[in-house]
Scaffold this motif. Structure first.
Motif, PDB file in Angstrom:
ATOM      1  N   TYR A  57       0.827  -1.208   0.000  1.00 51.46           N
ATOM      2  CA  TYR A  57       0.000   0.000   0.000  1.00 51.46           C
ATOM      3  C   TYR A  57       0.861   1.258   0.000  1.00 51.46           C
ATOM      4  N   LYS A  58       1.955   1.250   0.744  1.00 49.39           N
ATOM      5  CA  LYS A  58       2.833   2.421   0.757  1.00 49.39           C
ATOM      6  C   LYS A  58       3.398   2.697  -0.631  1.00 49.39           C
ATOM      7  N   THR A  59       3.743   1.634  -1.351  1.00 49.76           N
ATOM      8  CA  THR A  59       4.366   1.801  -2.659  1.00 49.76           C
ATOM      9  C   THR A  59       3.361   2.148  -3.743  1.00 49.76           C
ATOM     10  N   ASN A  60       2.178   1.569  -3.692  1.00 50.70           N
ATOM     11  CA  ASN A  60       1.260   1.613  -4.831  1.00 50.70           C
ATOM     12  C   ASN A  60      -0.030   2.411  -4.623  1.00 50.70           C
ATOM     13  N   VAL A  61      -0.396   2.675  -3.383  1.00 48.93           N
ATOM     14  CA  VAL A  61      -1.712   3.267  -3.120  1.00 48.93           C
ATOM     15  C   VAL A  61      -1.607   4.667  -2.524  1.00 48.93           C
TER      16      VAL A  61
END
Length: 242
Positions: A198-202
């Motif tokens: 989630y940190k990387t993509n959202v």
């Protein structure tokens, strides 16, 4: 001879601007919450999620934060999402001005019944839906999108490829761990991997963050922590900034 025409045109523009302002009163924060109802979420977890949000909104500290600025409300919307094309608005944009407004939202959440929606997890589509909602709220000082989820996207557009985010929007997340029957080590590994995803993509925005719930049983408390962090205010003289 053209001056009166120009004046009339300017008058029309001014009237349209005034109508838009009347239709879009100022708000302190527009907060859209997207809840994962894909196939990995069973009927018990579904209720824990909606009822947990209702419980978090009723927490005394959250209530105080929501009502901190009379006349400059927080505006809430809640929607459910699973696979692309399966998004449902549970709560349309609602101004929170009084305790009665919070009670109304809680009742809506507590009485909402699950709809028939697809099993797969379309986080990209969930983002597009949230961005479209927040695009309606350009009179709000702060616009925030929350995505709750217990898994990675596995269908539709990749979340990192979604580009329709309105300027200035922040995207936060609430990551939910697998059922408590697994070992603590496996659960922590799963939450750690999903949080990194989630940190990387959202997440979007400089102050974006991920909150975690060890399981759906811990959802209400995790949501309470997240709302308090999002609604925190800094008072400078007579001006309150988020």
């Amino acid at each position: 001879m053209k001056a009166p025409v120009i004046s009339r045109a300017l008058a029309v523009v001014a009237a349209l601007v005034a109508l838009h302002a009347a239709a879009q009163p100022l708000c302190r924060q527009a907060l859209a919450l997207g809840l994962d109802v894909s196939g990995s979420v069973d009927s018990r977890e579904y209720r824990l999620q909606l009822d947990g949000l209702a419980t978090a909104l009723g927490d005394p500290d959250v209530t105080a934060a929501l009502l901190a600025q009379p006349g400059l409300p927080v505006r809430l919307a809640v929607y459910e999402w699973s696979e692309p094309g399966d998004e449902r608005l549970v709560l349309p944009w609602t101004d929170i001005n009084t305790p009665a407004d919070i009670a109304f939202v809680q009742t809506r959440l507590n009485t909402t019944q699950r709809a028939d929606m697809g099993p797969s997890t379309g986080i990209g589509s969930a983002l597009r839906t949230g961005f479209a909602l927040l695009a309606q709220q350009d009179s709000c000082w702060v616009r925030t999108l929350d995505i709750s989820g217990d898994g990675k996207g596995n269908t539709g557009q990749l979340p990192q490829d979604v580009t329709n985010m309105p300027p200035g929007v922040t995207v936060n997340a609430l990551v939910i761990g697998v059922d408590g029957s697994v070992t603590a080590t496996n659960r922590n590994l799963q939450i750690g991997e999903l949080t990194a995803y989630y940190k990387t993509n959202v997440l979007r925005g400089p102050d974006a963050f991920v909150e975690t719930a060890l399981s759906f049983d811990a959802y209400a408390e995790a949501m309470r922590r997240k709302l308090l962090r999002e609604l925190a205010t800094i008072v400078l003289g007579d001006i309150t900034l988020q």
